[in-house]
Design a protein around this motif. Sequence first.
Motif, PDB file in Angstrom:
ATOM      1  N   GLY A 203       0.907  -1.311   0.060  1.00 29.13           N
ATOM      2  CA  GLY A 203      -0.114  -0.124   0.147  1.00 29.13           C
ATOM      3  C   GLY A 203       0.783   1.238  -0.218  1.00 29.13           C
ATOM      4  N   LYS A 204       2.018   1.145  -0.137  1.00 34.26           N
ATOM      5  CA  LYS A 204       2.900   2.250  -0.325  1.00 34.26           C
ATOM      6  C   LYS A 204       2.707   3.115  -1.489  1.00 34.26           C
ATOM      7  N   PRO A 205       2.868   4.271  -1.643  1.00 35.59           N
ATOM      8  CA  PRO A 205       2.728   5.151  -3.001  1.00 35.59           C
ATOM      9  C   PRO A 205       3.675   4.678  -3.849  1.00 35.59           C
ATOM     10  N   VAL A 206       3.485   4.377  -5.168  1.00 28.57           N
ATOM     11  CA  VAL A 206       4.383   3.749  -6.153  1.00 28.57           C
ATOM     12  C   VAL A 206       4.107   4.501  -7.469  1.00 28.57           C
ATOM     13  N   ILE A 207       4.910   4.216  -8.410  1.00 28.93           N
ATOM     14  CA  ILE A 207       5.040   4.950  -9.680  1.00 28.93           C
ATOM     15  C   ILE A 207       4.106   4.114 -10.642  1.00 28.93           C
ATOM     16  N   ARG A 208       3.037   4.612 -11.254  1.00 29.40           N
ATOM     17  CA  ARG A 208       2.448   3.954 -11.959  1.00 29.40           C
ATOM     18  C   ARG A 208       1.928   2.657 -11.706  1.00 29.40           C
ATOM     19  N   GLY A 209       1.497   2.268 -10.504  1.00 28.74           N
ATOM     20  CA  GLY A 209       1.235   0.827 -10.347  1.00 28.74           C
ATOM     21  C   GLY A 209       2.365  -0.052 -10.443  1.00 28.74           C
ATOM     22  N   MET A 210       3.582   0.313 -10.851  1.00 29.80           N
ATOM     23  CA  MET A 210       4.938  -0.764 -10.812  1.00 29.80           C
ATOM     24  C   MET A 210       5.335  -0.854  -9.498  1.00 29.80           C
ATOM     25  N   ARG A 211       6.220  -1.721  -9.091  1.00 31.27           N
ATOM     26  CA  ARG A 211       6.962  -1.737  -7.825  1.00 31.27           C
ATOM     27  C   ARG A 211       8.104  -0.900  -7.765  1.00 31.27           C
ATOM     28  N   TRP A 212       7.736   0.437  -7.776  1.00 27.36           N
ATOM     29  CA  TRP A 212       8.693   1.458  -7.669  1.00 27.36           C
ATOM     30  C   TRP A 212       7.940   2.436  -6.733  1.00 27.36           C
ATOM     31  N   PRO A 213       8.271   2.423  -5.227  1.00 28.92           N
ATOM     32  CA  PRO A 213       7.832   3.105  -4.292  1.00 28.92           C
ATOM     33  C   PRO A 213       8.711   4.587  -4.397  1.00 28.92           C
ATOM     34  N   VAL A 214       7.603   5.451  -4.344  1.00 24.23           N
ATOM     35  CA  VAL A 214       8.213   7.063  -4.237  1.00 24.23           C
ATOM     36  C   VAL A 214       9.197   6.950  -3.205  1.00 24.23           C
ATOM     37  N   GLU A 215       9.224   6.274  -1.994  1.00 21.43           N
ATOM     38  CA  GLU A 215      10.413   6.120  -1.042  1.00 21.43           C
ATOM     39  C   GLU A 215      11.819   5.898  -1.771  1.00 21.43           C
ATOM     40  N   VAL A 216      11.733   4.861  -2.884  1.00 18.34           N
ATOM     41  CA  VAL A 216      13.061   4.347  -3.224  1.00 18.34           C
ATOM     42  C   VAL A 216      13.514   5.680  -4.254  1.00 18.34           C
ATOM     43  N   ILE A 217      12.426   6.140  -4.970  1.00 18.89           N
ATOM     44  CA  ILE A 217      12.901   7.398  -5.885  1.00 18.89           C
ATOM     45  C   ILE A 217      13.565   8.303  -4.941  1.00 18.89           C
ATOM     46  N   MET A 218      13.008   8.673  -3.848  1.00 20.37           N
ATOM     47  CA  MET A 218      13.601   9.747  -3.051  1.00 20.37           C
ATOM     48  C   MET A 218      14.966   9.513  -2.503  1.00 20.37           C
ATOM     49  N   ASP A 219      15.032   8.176  -2.190  1.00 18.53           N
ATOM     50  CA  ASP A 219      16.338   7.637  -1.743  1.00 18.53           C
ATOM     51  C   ASP A 219      17.553   8.026  -2.729  1.00 18.53           C
ATOM     52  N   MET A 220      17.005   7.376  -4.019  1.00 20.31           N
ATOM     53  CA  MET A 220      18.018   7.735  -4.997  1.00 20.31           C
ATOM     54  C   MET A 220      18.353   8.821  -5.251  1.00 20.31           C
TER      55      MET A 220
END
Length: 75
Positions: free
Chosen positions: A16-33
């Motif tokens: 249920g974490k916010p992700v990019i376009r229903g893919m398994r890319w959480p916003v959290e991971v993008i922010m970490d990068m």
Amino acid sequence: MQHLERITIDPNICHGKPVIRGMRWPVEVIMDMLGSGMSIDEIIEDHPELVREDILASLNYAKMLVSGRLISQAA
């Protein structure tokens, strides 16, 4: 807010974490990068399934959260 339609929340994807376009890319991971110093172009080069608008959507989503604004959306 710009690009926020790219952020989805589904209890069946990444807990249920916010992700990019229903893919398994959480916003959290993008922010970490981004926080580790990667540029948008470097992220896209390493992960071609992502596009610039996905990264900008993540930034806008994080901005909304820290501003205290409620974000409502359908999953």
